[in-house]
Design a protein around this motif. Structure first.
Motif, PDB file in Angstrom:
ATOM      1  N   ASP A   1       5.243  12.341  15.547  1.00 53.11           N
ATOM      2  CA  ASP A   1       4.233  13.048  16.332  1.00 53.11           C
ATOM      3  C   ASP A   1       3.259  13.822  15.455  1.00 53.11           C
ATOM      4  N   ARG A   2       3.020  13.344  14.242  1.00 52.53           N
ATOM      5  CA  ARG A   2       2.092  14.009  13.334  1.00 52.53           C
ATOM      6  C   ARG A   2       0.691  14.087  13.947  1.00 52.53           C
ATOM      7  N   VAL A   3       0.033  15.224  13.756  1.00 47.00           N
ATOM      8  CA  VAL A   3      -1.366  15.344  14.162  1.00 47.00           C
ATOM      9  C   VAL A   3      -2.207  14.489  13.218  1.00 47.00           C
ATOM     10  N   PRO A   4      -3.036  13.586  13.729  1.00 50.21           N
ATOM     11  CA  PRO A   4      -3.884  12.780  12.844  1.00 50.21           C
ATOM     12  C   PRO A   4      -4.707  13.679  11.922  1.00 50.21           C
ATOM     13  N   TYR A   5      -4.799  13.267  10.658  1.00 50.56           N
ATOM     14  CA  TYR A   5      -5.465  14.098   9.638  1.00 50.56           C
ATOM     15  C   TYR A   5      -6.168  13.201   8.632  1.00 50.56           C
ATOM     16  N   PHE A   6      -7.354  13.603   8.199  1.00 47.96           N
ATOM     17  CA  PHE A   6      -7.990  12.926   7.070  1.00 47.96           C
ATOM     18  C   PHE A   6      -8.867  13.927   6.333  1.00 47.96           C
ATOM     19  N   PHE A   7      -9.319  13.519   5.155  1.00 50.85           N
ATOM     20  CA  PHE A   7     -10.187  14.379   4.357  1.00 50.85           C
ATOM     21  C   PHE A   7     -11.301  13.542   3.757  1.00 50.85           C
ATOM     22  N   SER A   8     -12.371  14.218   3.353  1.00 46.20           N
ATOM     23  CA  SER A   8     -13.479  13.537   2.707  1.00 46.20           C
ATOM     24  C   SER A   8     -14.128  14.472   1.705  1.00 46.20           C
ATOM     25  N   ASP A   9     -14.684  13.867   0.649  1.00 47.31           N
ATOM     26  CA  ASP A   9     -15.437  14.607  -0.361  1.00 47.31           C
ATOM     27  C   ASP A   9     -16.773  13.909  -0.545  1.00 47.31           C
ATOM     28  N   GLN A  10     -17.853  14.648  -0.388  1.00 46.42           N
ATOM     29  CA  GLN A  10     -19.197  14.111  -0.574  1.00 46.42           C
ATOM     30  C   GLN A  10     -20.046  15.177  -1.264  1.00 46.42           C
ATOM     31  N   TYR A  11     -20.456  14.894  -2.502  1.00 47.83           N
ATOM     32  CA  TYR A  11     -21.201  15.864  -3.307  1.00 47.83           C
ATOM     33  C   TYR A  11     -20.374  17.138  -3.444  1.00 47.83           C
ATOM     34  N   ASP A  12     -20.950  18.276  -3.047  1.00 50.16           N
ATOM     35  CA  ASP A  12     -20.215  19.539  -3.122  1.00 50.16           C
ATOM     36  C   ASP A  12     -19.587  19.921  -1.786  1.00 50.16           C
TER      37      ASP A  12
ATOM     38  N   GLY B   1       0.817  -1.204   0.000  1.00 52.53           N
ATOM     39  CA  GLY B   1       0.000   0.000   0.000  1.00 52.53           C
ATOM     40  C   GLY B   1       0.849   1.252   0.000  1.00 52.53           C
ATOM     41  N   LEU B   2       0.233   2.370   0.373  1.00 52.84           N
ATOM     42  CA  LEU B   2       0.921   3.654   0.361  1.00 52.84           C
ATOM     43  C   LEU B   2       2.082   3.683   1.347  1.00 52.84           C
ATOM     44  N   ALA B   3       1.880   3.164   2.555  1.00 51.57           N
ATOM     45  CA  ALA B   3       2.938   3.203   3.571  1.00 51.57           C
ATOM     46  C   ALA B   3       4.169   2.442   3.103  1.00 51.57           C
ATOM     47  N   GLY B   4       3.961   1.238   2.562  1.00 49.20           N
ATOM     48  CA  GLY B   4       5.091   0.444   2.099  1.00 49.20           C
ATOM     49  C   GLY B   4       5.800   1.077   0.925  1.00 49.20           C
TER      50      GLY B   4
ATOM     51  N   ALA C   1      -3.203  10.098   5.374  1.00 48.94           N
ATOM     52  CA  ALA C   1      -2.041  10.890   5.771  1.00 48.94           C
ATOM     53  C   ALA C   1      -1.115  10.106   6.691  1.00 48.94           C
ATOM     54  N   ASN C   2      -1.678   9.227   7.501  1.00 51.38           N
ATOM     55  CA  ASN C   2      -0.832   8.423   8.385  1.00 51.38           C
ATOM     56  C   ASN C   2       0.028   7.456   7.580  1.00 51.38           C
ATOM     57  N   ALA C   3      -0.548   6.843   6.558  1.00 52.44           N
ATOM     58  CA  ALA C   3       0.243   5.963   5.687  1.00 52.44           C
ATOM     59  C   ALA C   3       1.295   6.764   4.930  1.00 52.44           C
ATOM     60  N   LEU C   4       0.892   7.927   4.431  1.00 54.01           N
ATOM     61  CA  LEU C   4       1.799   8.782   3.663  1.00 54.01           C
ATOM     62  C   LEU C   4       3.022   9.180   4.472  1.00 54.01           C
ATOM     63  N   ASN C   5       2.832   9.473   5.743  1.00 52.23           N
ATOM     64  CA  ASN C   5       3.914  10.010   6.566  1.00 52.23           C
ATOM     65  C   ASN C   5       4.613   8.971   7.443  1.00 52.23           C
ATOM     66  N   SER C   6       3.887   7.961   7.895  1.00 48.24           N
ATOM     67  CA  SER C   6       4.527   6.997   8.799  1.00 48.24           C
ATOM     68  C   SER C   6       5.433   6.032   8.045  1.00 48.24           C
ATOM     69  N   GLY C   7       5.129   5.731   6.783  1.00 47.13           N
ATOM     70  CA  GLY C   7       6.028   4.882   5.999  1.00 47.13           C
ATOM     71  C   GLY C   7       7.419   5.487   5.890  1.00 47.13           C
ATOM     72  N   PRO C   8       7.532   6.750   5.439  1.00 49.46           N
ATOM     73  CA  PRO C   8       8.849   7.394   5.408  1.00 49.46           C
ATOM     74  C   PRO C   8       9.500   7.513   6.779  1.00 49.46           C
ATOM     75  N   ALA C   9       8.707   7.806   7.819  1.00 53.46           N
ATOM     76  CA  ALA C   9       9.285   7.905   9.164  1.00 53.46           C
ATOM     77  C   ALA C   9       9.890   6.574   9.596  1.00 53.46           C
ATOM     78  N   ALA C  10       9.186   5.480   9.330  1.00 53.68           N
ATOM     79  CA  ALA C  10       9.722   4.170   9.675  1.00 53.68           C
ATOM     80  C   ALA C  10      10.991   3.872   8.885  1.00 53.68           C
ATOM     81  N   ALA C  11      11.006   4.265   7.603  1.00 51.86           N
ATOM     82  CA  ALA C  11      12.197   4.035   6.782  1.00 51.86           C
ATOM     83  C   ALA C  11      13.409   4.752   7.371  1.00 51.86           C
ATOM     84  N   ARG C  12      13.222   5.968   7.807  1.00 51.14           N
ATOM     85  CA  ARG C  12      14.345   6.725   8.400  1.00 51.14           C
ATOM     86  C   ARG C  12      14.799   6.077   9.699  1.00 51.14           C
TER      87      ARG C  12
END
Length: 425
Positions: free
Chosen positions: A329-340, A14-17, A308-319
């Motif tokens: 210590d990233r602030v948990p974040y997500f987004f959603s789109d529904q209609y407008d 997935g994204l993290a890997g 966002a957790n997959a996007l950022n924690s994968g690189p953090a683990a790699a380092r």
């Protein structure tokens, strides 16, 4: 220090890997990088599966993290369609489904999560769906289009993010949609009743029917096809397809069999990791949906299932695997789109953790920011059709986690810049 002859194995396509593999090469690691995924598709991002790709607004190729040739150019060895069946921590090897054994010096588990199943009669019918993988989205996209053409009915079990996003996509195709949810409002466990009602109204305006306070008890079918869905209040809803959107469970079986420490299931489960994403074995790391992090900012262990957790924690683990000092210590974040309606949510405010909800803007026009507070400290913020405020919202969450209180009246005042509410501004 990392030796150039070392082998780093990543389990999970997935994204993290994929981002972990990218980071290893970007940070100069010259040893072997092996990525093993149990799906045949190249690593991809999951948000489009319930958003742009499912609705037909994005092409299939747009979901992939890298174009296929990237892996060969960066000397990342892929084993796709091949599950890891066992980890031997004594010999530092993983065994694949075909019997192949691979040695590792460092191992990253990015095995993600899997959809929870409905434990009711009828779930084996062909018209019962889950949405977690690209193959699921491929199939569901065709189903929604057919339902729209034939005036068919989709019943969705669960009014969480996946359930609501699929409801919006289904209505875009013209399908009839009924959502069955045991709570009193959508997203009850995430945003609470105050904001949950807004989502009820949004979807009702687009023709979605809700059935709150109930659960599915049976899916009725004939000749393998879905005909209806029954609920525990005795109602029967017409259905030509059913989506089970009742959450996801971390894929921990591999880690558990290897004797790695797991987090408490009552708090989301997952593989227990420290702030550097290291497991109870110093040679094994975990990232993405499966990792239950002891969060250094929030002071608790939590597992976050968002992009966002997959996007950022994968690189953090790699380092961290490379021996760098890491404190994730990233602030948990997500987004959603529904209609407008588009939104971004930052922070962590589970039920019972907050004592006040403050709205900033025009909730009636669905153009506002909601803040969840405890003792006047900001726990989380969600901007709805208001943009370019993620950074100050996350700054307020960080300040709240460190004990800084804000004036709720100033927080609700759109004329007061959010940055002005922070200490020292």
């Amino acid at each position: 220090m990392v030796d150039a002859d070392e082998t780093f194995v990543i389990v999970g396509g997935g994204l993290a890997g994929a981002k972990a593999a990218e980071t290893l090469r970007a940070e100069g690691f010259s040893g072997r990088v092996i990525l093993v995924g149990d799906e045949r598709d190249h690593p991809y991002e999951r948000p489009p599966l319930s958003k742009g790709y499912l609705s037909g607004k994005q092409e299939r190729d747009s979901v992939f993290v890298h174009e296929p040739g990237w892996y060969a150019r960066n000397d990342v060895e892929l084993h796709l369609g091949q599950p890891v069946t066992a980890i031997d921590r004594d010999t530092r090897t993983v065994r694949l489904g075909d019997g192949t054994t691979i040695h590792y010096d460092r191992l990253l588990l990015a095995t993600g999560a899997e959809p929870r199943r409905l434990d009711i009669p009828g779930t084996g019918l062909a018209g019962v769906h889950h949405l977690r993988r690209l193959c699921h989205a491929d199939r569901l996209q065709g189903v929604l289009a057919a339902l729209g053409r034939d005036n068919g009915h989709l019943v969705i079990a669960g009014a969480g993010w996946i359930g609501l996003e699929v409801a919006a996509a289904a209505r875009g195709y013209g399908a009839e949609v009924t959502v069955v949810e045991p709570a009193a409002t959508p997203l009850h466990q995430v945003v609470g009743p105050e904001i949950g009602q807004m989502f009820t109204e949004l979807h009702a305006e687009h023709g979605v029917r809700f059935h709150f306070g109930t659960r599915l008890t049976e899916i009725v079918g004939q000749d393998g096809m879905v005909l209806a869905a029954r609920t525990d209040d005795g109602d029967e809803h017409p259905a030509h397809a059913v989506l089970a959107a009742v959450g996801a469970a971390p894929r921990t079986a591999l880690a558990e069999a290897a004797g790695l420490a797991l987090a408490d299931r009552a708090h989301g489960g997952g593989i227990a990791v420290d702030a550097s994403l290291r497991t109870s074995d110093p040679h094994v790391y975990a990232a993405g949906d499966v990792a239950a992090l002891h969060h250094p900012l929030l002071g608790m262990r939590l597992r976050v299932e968002h992009w966002a957790n997959a996007l950022n924690s994968g690189p953090a683990a790699a380092r961290a695997m490379l021996g760098r000092t890491v404190s994730y210590d990233r602030v948990p974040y997500f987004f959603s789109d529904q209609y407008d309606l588009g939104l971004e949510y930052s922070g962590w405010a589970p039920p019972g953790s907050y004592d006040q909800v403050v709205l900033r803007g025009d909730a009636g026009k669905r153009q506002f920011i909601a803040f969840w507070l405890k003792d006047r400290r900001v726990l989380a913020g969600m901007n709805v059709n208001v943009w370019d405020v993620t950074e100050p919202v996350q700054d307020l969450v960080r300040a709240g986690a460190r004990g800084t209180a804000v004036d709720p009246d100033a927080l609700a005042d759109p004329s007061a810049p959010l940055a002005s509410l922070l200490p020292g501004t």
